[in-house]
Design an enzyme around this catalytic site. Structure first.
Site, PDB file in Angstrom:
ATOM      1  N   GLY A   1       5.122   0.188   0.801  1.00 16.19           N
ATOM      2  CA  GLY A   1       4.314   1.399   0.919  1.00 16.19           C
ATOM      3  C   GLY A   1       5.129   2.664   1.040  1.00 16.19           C
ATOM      4  CB  ALA A   2       8.609   3.320   0.422  1.00  9.12           C
ATOM      5  CG  ASN A   3       3.389   5.322  -2.813  1.00  8.46           C
ATOM      6  OD1 ASN A   3       3.251   4.188  -2.383  1.00  8.46           O
ATOM      7  ND2 ASN A   3       2.378   6.184  -2.901  1.00  8.46           N
TER       8      ASN A   3
ATOM      9  N   GLY B   1       3.851   9.111   2.944  1.00 11.93           N
ATOM     10  CA  GLY B   1       3.794   8.969   4.396  1.00 11.93           C
ATOM     11  C   GLY B   1       5.098   8.587   5.052  1.00 11.93           C
TER      12      GLY B   1
ATOM     13  N   GLY C   1       6.696   5.746   5.163  1.00 19.28           N
ATOM     14  CA  GLY C   1       7.612   4.974   4.341  1.00 19.28           C
ATOM     15  C   GLY C   1       8.453   5.852   3.439  1.00 19.28           C
TER      16      GLY C   1
ATOM     17  CB  SER D   1      -0.703   1.381  15.404  1.00 22.33           C
ATOM     18  OG  SER D   1      -1.576   2.380  15.871  1.00 22.33           O
TER      19      SER D   1
ATOM     20  CE1 TYR E   1      -4.221   0.804  11.286  1.00 22.58           C
ATOM     21  CE2 TYR E   1      -4.500   1.735  13.473  1.00 22.58           C
ATOM     22  CZ  TYR E   1      -3.744   1.577  12.325  1.00 22.58           C
ATOM     23  OH  TYR E   1      -2.515   2.198  12.217  1.00 22.58           O
TER      24      TYR E   1
END
Length: 292
Positions: A21-23, A25, A27, A138, A164
């Site tokens: 998920g590094a594209n 935020g 990441g 979290s 969540y």
């Protein structure tokens, strides 16, 4: 008591870091820093187009690979085609309080993406990992509970925030049980967890309710820290000399902001029996077990 961490990010020359998920935020913020200290950074992302755009903005040795954590077929494909040694795996990707959705295998989307997808990915890649696995949890883990009778919200009315919290609690339980297993087999690899505090990322505003999302985004913007500051616990967990099963988060007001420290976790997140049971159930759901 929280312990202050005095550290600087070292040169990462010759080291490979895979970040899910590094594209965008947290990441993306972490990947940018790691690429800047000469790591080979692999962006494991659902959208190749967005991943390539992010990589172009980073410079350095950055490559993009397709990975959809909500599809175990995609997870297996990633692991089968990425055979290089990995120094650090950062399980960063996540979704937060969406409407009820299902993964390709029918899991509730938050539990399936945030926990089961990373559980499967980590175990498939573990024989290639040389240093550590970092998994993002979290503050919401403190309100979480593992409902073994209905992990995938098939019987209960769906409550996005409760779901969540369950997924983020699962991330911590996964980390502790992974570390126990690594220690048991005398592996040099360690498992670390981190959380960003309250960071203004694109996770917020995804509930599907326009007015609620707008109010939430405005409120978060007033009290949160930036993505860059929110990524500091991840970077610390990935590079600092700390023991396995550490939990790194902001050391400021109620762990919402500030410099990274070793922080505490809820009693539920420290329950070794629940962690072992969750691991067994996760193996059964994914069909993927501990490989060492």
């Amino acid at each position: 008591m929280p312990t202050t961490l005095e550290y600087t990010i070292p040169s990462m020359t010759g080291r490979t870091v895979v970040i899910t998920g590094a594209n965008s935020g947290l990441g993306k913020a972490a990947a940018l820093v790691l690429a800047g200290v000469d790591a080979r950074v692999v962006l494991a992302v659902r959208s190749l187009e967005k991943g390539r755009a992010a990589a172009e903005a980073m410079g350095g040795d950055v490559e993009v690979r397709e990975l959809d954590l909500a599809d175990l077929g995609s997870v297996r494909s990633f692991a089968e085609t990425f055979t290089d040694p990995i120094d650090i795996l950062i399980n960063n990707a996540g979704i937060m309080i969406p409407p009820l959705r299902r993964t390709a295998e029918g899991f509730e989307s938050q539990f399936g993406t945030n926990h089961l997808g990373h559980f499967a990915l980590t175990n498939l890649l573990l024989p290639q990992i040389r240093d550590r696995v970092v998994t993002l949890s979290s503050l919401a883990h403190k309100s979480g509970a593992i409902d073994f009778d209905d992990l995938n919200w098939e019987r209960r009315p769906y409550k996005p925030m409760v779901a969540y919290g369950q997924s983020k609690l699962a991330n911590l339980l996964f980390t502790s049980e992974l570390q126990r297993r690594l220690t048991e087999c005398s592996s040099p690899v360690i498992a670390i967890a981190a959380h960003p505090g309250l960071a203004a990322t694109n996770l917020f505003g995804r509930s599907g309710h326009r007015v609620r999302d707008a109010i939430s985004a405005a409120a978060i913007g007033l009290i949160s820290q930036s993505e860059q500051h929110g990524a500091l616990p991840t970077l610390c967990a990935a590079t600092a000399d700390i023991p396995g099963n550490s939990y790194v988060g902001p050391g400021g007001f109620q762990q919402t902001r500030g410099e990274p420290k070793l922080v505490g976790r809820s009693a539920e997140a420290s329950d070794a029996e629940v962690a072992r049971r969750l691991w067994t159930v996760s193996e059964e759901l994914t069909g993927i077990g501990f490989p060492l």
